[in-house]
Design a protein around this motif. Structure first.
Motif, mmCIF file in Angstrom:
data_model
loop_
_atom_site.group_PDB
_atom_site.id
_atom_site.type_symbol
_atom_site.label_atom_id
_atom_site.label_comp_id
_atom_site.label_asym_id
_atom_site.label_seq_id
_atom_site.Cartn_x
_atom_site.Cartn_y
_atom_site.Cartn_z
ATOM 1 N N PRO A 1 0.811 -1.226 0.000
ATOM 2 C CA PRO A 1 0.000 0.000 0.000
ATOM 3 C C PRO A 1 0.845 1.275 0.000
ATOM 4 C CG PRO A 1 -0.086 -1.080 2.138
ATOM 5 C CD PRO A 1 0.583 -2.026 1.215
ATOM 6 N N ILE A 2 2.036 1.226 0.610
ATOM 7 C CA ILE A 2 2.886 2.417 0.606
ATOM 8 C C ILE A 2 3.341 2.753 -0.806
ATOM 9 C CG2 ILE A 2 5.125 3.318 1.358
ATOM 10 C CD1 ILE A 2 4.747 1.797 3.979
ATOM 11 N N LEU A 3 3.780 1.744 -1.552
ATOM 12 C CA LEU A 3 4.235 1.985 -2.926
ATOM 13 C C LEU A 3 3.089 2.453 -3.818
ATOM 14 C CD1 LEU A 3 6.708 -0.983 -3.545
ATOM 15 C CD2 LEU A 3 7.234 1.399 -3.031
ATOM 16 N N ILE A 4 1.919 1.829 -3.683
ATOM 17 C CA ILE A 4 0.775 2.256 -4.485
ATOM 18 C C ILE A 4 0.376 3.675 -4.113
ATOM 19 C CG2 ILE A 4 -1.661 1.817 -4.977
ATOM 20 C CD1 ILE A 4 -1.094 -1.153 -4.631
ATOM 21 N N GLY A 5 0.423 4.004 -2.821
ATOM 22 C CA GLY A 5 0.105 5.366 -2.388
ATOM 23 C C GLY A 5 1.097 6.384 -2.920
ATOM 24 N N ILE A 6 2.411 6.052 -2.910
ATOM 25 C CA ILE A 6 3.421 6.961 -3.457
ATOM 26 C C ILE A 6 3.196 7.185 -4.948
ATOM 27 C CG2 ILE A 6 5.883 7.186 -3.969
ATOM 28 C CD1 ILE A 6 6.454 5.776 -1.321
ATOM 29 N N LEU A 7 2.874 6.100 -5.665
ATOM 30 C CA LEU A 7 2.610 6.230 -7.098
ATOM 31 C C LEU A 7 1.405 7.123 -7.360
ATOM 32 C CD1 LEU A 7 3.188 5.343 -10.029
ATOM 33 C CD2 LEU A 7 1.734 3.339 -9.613
ATOM 34 N N LEU A 8 0.348 6.924 -6.601
ATOM 35 C CA LEU A 8 -0.853 7.739 -6.778
ATOM 36 C C LEU A 8 -0.579 9.198 -6.422
ATOM 37 C CD1 LEU A 8 -3.890 7.951 -7.346
ATOM 38 C CD2 LEU A 8 -4.289 7.349 -4.948
ATOM 39 N N ALA A 9 0.123 9.432 -5.314
ATOM 40 C CA ALA A 9 0.422 10.806 -4.912
ATOM 41 C C ALA A 9 1.310 11.496 -5.940
ATOM 42 C CB ALA A 9 1.090 10.804 -3.542
ATOM 43 N N GLY A 10 2.266 10.747 -6.510
ATOM 44 C CA GLY A 10 3.128 11.331 -7.530
ATOM 45 C C GLY A 10 2.356 11.738 -8.766
ATOM 46 N N ILE A 11 1.407 10.920 -9.171
ATOM 47 C CA ILE A 11 0.609 11.255 -10.356
ATOM 48 C C ILE A 11 -0.278 12.468 -10.091
ATOM 49 C CG2 ILE A 11 -1.239 10.410 -11.859
ATOM 50 C CD1 ILE A 11 -0.085 7.602 -11.555
ATOM 51 N N LEU A 12 -0.918 12.488 -8.924
ATOM 52 C CA LEU A 12 -1.831 13.590 -8.615
ATOM 53 C C LEU A 12 -1.093 14.907 -8.409
ATOM 54 C CD1 LEU A 12 -4.364 11.841 -6.199
ATOM 55 C CD2 LEU A 12 -4.665 12.395 -8.614
ATOM 56 N N SER A 13 0.148 14.852 -7.917
ATOM 57 C CA SER A 13 0.905 16.090 -7.731
ATOM 58 C C SER A 13 1.477 16.629 -9.028
ATOM 59 C CB SER A 13 2.048 15.845 -6.738
ATOM 60 O OG SER A 13 2.962 14.879 -7.255
ATOM 61 N N THR A 14 1.559 15.766 -10.041
ATOM 62 C CA THR A 14 2.119 16.184 -11.326
ATOM 63 C C THR A 14 1.041 16.562 -12.327
ATOM 64 O OG1 THR A 14 3.977 14.672 -10.961
ATOM 65 C CG2 THR A 14 3.669 15.514 -13.201
ATOM 66 N N ILE A 15 -0.032 15.790 -12.336
ATOM 67 C CA ILE A 15 -1.102 16.005 -13.319
ATOM 68 C C ILE A 15 -2.397 16.274 -12.579
ATOM 69 C CG2 ILE A 15 -2.311 15.025 -15.304
ATOM 70 C CD1 ILE A 15 0.016 13.074 -15.632
ATOM 71 N N LYS A 16 -3.120 17.260 -13.021
ATOM 72 C CA LYS A 16 -4.425 17.577 -12.441
ATOM 73 C C LYS A 16 -5.473 16.670 -13.065
ATOM 74 C CE LYS A 16 -7.375 19.968 -9.978
ATOM 75 N NZ LYS A 16 -7.375 19.882 -8.499
ATOM 76 N N LEU A 17 -5.997 15.746 -12.295
ATOM 77 C CA LEU A 17 -6.953 14.773 -12.810
ATOM 78 C C LEU A 17 -8.277 14.891 -12.077
ATOM 79 C CD1 LEU A 17 -4.683 11.577 -13.080
ATOM 80 C CD2 LEU A 17 -5.406 13.070 -14.947
ATOM 81 N N ASP A 18 -9.362 14.652 -12.833
ATOM 82 C CA ASP A 18 -10.686 14.594 -12.229
ATOM 83 C C ASP A 18 -10.842 13.275 -11.467
ATOM 84 O OD1 ASP A 18 -11.373 17.037 -13.344
ATOM 85 O OD2 ASP A 18 -12.029 16.098 -15.219
ATOM 86 N N PRO A 19 -11.766 13.226 -10.521
ATOM 87 C CA PRO A 19 -11.954 11.974 -9.760
ATOM 88 C C PRO A 19 -12.261 10.775 -10.651
ATOM 89 C CG PRO A 19 -13.063 13.782 -8.665
ATOM 90 C CD PRO A 19 -12.585 14.320 -9.978
ATOM 91 N N GLU A 20 -13.062 10.997 -11.721
ATOM 92 C CA GLU A 20 -13.387 9.855 -12.585
ATOM 93 C C GLU A 20 -12.162 9.356 -13.342
ATOM 94 O OE1 GLU A 20 -14.754 13.681 -14.647
ATOM 95 O OE2 GLU A 20 -14.932 12.744 -12.671
ATOM 96 N N ALA A 21 -11.200 10.260 -13.665
ATOM 97 C CA ALA A 21 -9.966 9.828 -14.326
ATOM 98 C C ALA A 21 -9.098 9.009 -13.369
ATOM 99 C CB ALA A 21 -9.203 11.038 -14.852
ATOM 100 N N VAL A 22 -9.030 9.429 -12.109
ATOM 101 C CA VAL A 22 -8.269 8.664 -11.118
ATOM 102 C C VAL A 22 -8.903 7.292 -10.907
ATOM 103 C CG1 VAL A 22 -7.412 8.635 -8.750
ATOM 104 C CG2 VAL A 22 -7.533 10.793 -10.003
ATOM 105 N N ALA A 23 -10.234 7.256 -10.853
ATOM 106 C CA ALA A 23 -10.934 5.974 -10.705
ATOM 107 C C ALA A 23 -10.646 5.058 -11.883
ATOM 108 C CB ALA A 23 -12.436 6.214 -10.561
ATOM 109 N N GLU A 24 -10.588 5.633 -13.091
ATOM 110 C CA GLU A 24 -10.296 4.820 -14.271
ATOM 111 C C GLU A 24 -8.866 4.292 -14.235
ATOM 112 O OE1 GLU A 24 -11.283 2.962 -17.891
ATOM 113 O OE2 GLU A 24 -12.484 3.913 -16.326
ATOM 114 N N ALA A 25 -7.920 5.130 -13.776
ATOM 115 C CA ALA A 25 -6.537 4.675 -13.661
ATOM 116 C C ALA A 25 -6.410 3.546 -12.634
ATOM 117 C CB ALA A 25 -5.638 5.845 -13.284
#
Length: 470
Positions: free
Chosen positions: A25-49
């Motif tokens: 979960p730590i690695l998945i959380g770091i990956l998700l946080a890195g993507i969200l801090s770099t790219i502005k995504l809507d909630p539905e885009a994050v859900a799709e990813a």
């Protein structure tokens, strides 16, 4: 209960170490946080990813792990010990199916939780499908892929003619195909799924998503039943072919229901049922091991009128071929009766008969020729399997049949010998005389098979001797 399954518990302790439980979960959380801090995504885009993360983890990783878990046990020399451990087939099935891929499931469920979290924050109008349908689709597709992969791995284990890596890869590919067919339905990239407004099945309309989910769930249950039955064979339990017979009945009935033509609907449904049964005849033949001694045991039980014991030795392909013969005969009869099954004394019925036979008569001859060619092919493949190179018999037979069915007809046409086409392809049969060729080939192959089978199974069978049973 599955919670007290020793095989499942063993796999959980081997794969779910404390380090893995915290690191994943730590690695998945770091990956998700890195993507969200770099790219502005809507909630539905994050859900799709996150949804794609679930798909990749289960489709690619878990199918490989499930197939590889069995191969690891065999190569490590622990499989025979497990077979003698007293575990039931039910416990072994879930131990390999869930326990073998418990860590990929753990990572995939984290992605699923992320998908649900961000999906709940999205407006319902922005979601491609309701969230519960997406979750159900993913879970069913993942389980179907794993069950298919383990089924193929167990089948290849019975045949014992492939290298470990090749067997694992083939099982994984089968799981990927099954999982992809289940999960790929609801993607907007699938134009057919987006265009379907209603599914017609036996002339009744159904909601496409509901029909899909019920169908995927039923096929998943069939895959789980296949794993359980094959695991019973590995544990040396006797299986009678009732499960394959039921699956054959389901498969032909399910496929025939999609025919909704108003003209010749009954004939078309029988023809579809025949096509499915004929295809599954070859699938069943290549899936099972061909042992000449078991064939002799089965015939001995039938000769002794021990019908119930004889069913233990009945080959799967014979059941499928019986369905194909019944569906083919019904198709030919329906063509002869003008799209009906019963005689009607009227001028209109006579006109329908003549019109049906004029239009579909060649198809009736093709079906009869297909049945003869299919039985000839099976006899030829059995002849190879009963010879000295049994480990490569199926592959050798496939190559030979591919040459006979494809390049050879082209050579006959190029050499102006089209009159001999009925001898090599069933689709050249346009009259009753064309059946002479495949019938003669079938008779010759039956004689050769009988001679080789008697040589390969030269053992003495006492009438009062019983086979070992668990």
């Amino acid at each position: 209960m599955m919670s007290f399954n020793p095989e499942l518990q063993r796999n959980v302790w081997l794969q779910m170490s404390w380090a893995r439980l915290f690191v994943a979960p730590i690695l998945i959380g770091i990956l998700l946080a890195g993507i969200l801090s770099t790219i502005k995504l809507d909630p539905e885009a994050v859900a799709e990813a996150a949804r794609w993360g679930f798909v990749l983890l289960l489709a690619l990783w878990s199918t490989r792990r499930v197939a590889d878990s069995l191969a690891e046990e065999i190569s490590g020399g622990t499989w025979e010990g497990q077979r003698m451990s007293g575990l039931s087939a039910w416990s072994m099935m879930w131990g390999k199916l869930i326990g073998g891929a418990i860590f990929p499931w753990y990572c995939a469920l984290i992605c699923l939780a992320i998908m649900v979290w961000y999906g709940l924050q999205s407006p319902p109008s922005e979601l491609r499908l309701p969230l519960w349908q997406q979750v159900a689709t993913l879970l069913i597709g993942g389980l179907l892929g794993q069950a298919t992969a383990l089924t193929v791995a167990l089948l290849l284990r019975r045949k014992a003619q492939f290298r470990r890596r090749l067997a694992v890869t083939m099982a994984q590919v089968a799981g990927l195909v099954a999982s992809g067919m289940a999960i790929g339905w609801d993607y907007s990239a699938n134009p057919w799924a987006a265009a379907v407004g209603e599914i017609r099945w036996y002339d009744r309309g159904f909601d496409p998503w509901l029909f899909y989910m019920v169908s995927a769930g039923i096929f998943t249950l069939w895959a789980l039943l296949a794993v359980w039955r094959l695991m019973r064979l590995e544990l040396l339990y006797n299986n009678r072919p009732w499960a394959w017979a039921l699956f054959m009945a389901f498969a032909v009935a399910y496929a025939a229901g999609f025919v909704h033509w108003e003209i010749e609907a009954l004939t078309s449904r029988f023809a579809v049922a025949f096509s499915i049964a004929a295809a599954l005849t070859y699938v069943a033949f290549f899936a099972e091991a061909k042992d000449p001694v078991r064939y002799r045991w089965g015939l001995a039980r039938f000769a002794a009128l021990q019908w119930y014991r004889a069913l233990e030795f009945m080959p799967w392909w014979l059941i499928s071929f019986t369905f194909a013969v019944a569906a083919g005969a019904a198709t030919i009869w329906s063509i002869a009766m003008g799209g009906h099954l019963t005689w009607q004394d009227s001028w209109w019925f006579t006109f329908q008969q003549d019109a049906s036979w004029f239009a579909l008569g060649p198809i009736a001859y093709n079906i009869a020729a297909l049945l003869l060619f299919a039985l000839r092919d099976i006899f030829f493949l059995l002849w190879l399997n009963f010879g000295g190179t049994r480990s490569r018999a199926d592959l050798t037979g496939l190559v030979i049949l591919a040459i006979v069915y494809f390049p050879l007809p082209m050579l006959l046409v190029a050499g102006h010998l089209s009159q001999f086409l009925p001898a090599v392809t069933p689709f050249s049969a346009i009259g009753p005389m064309a059946a002479i060729w495949p019938a003669a080939e079938l008779a010759a192959m039956a004689v050769l098979l009988f001679i080789r089978w008697r040589q390969a199974s030269r053992i003495d069978i006492a009438e009062d001797r019983d086979e070992p049973t668990i």
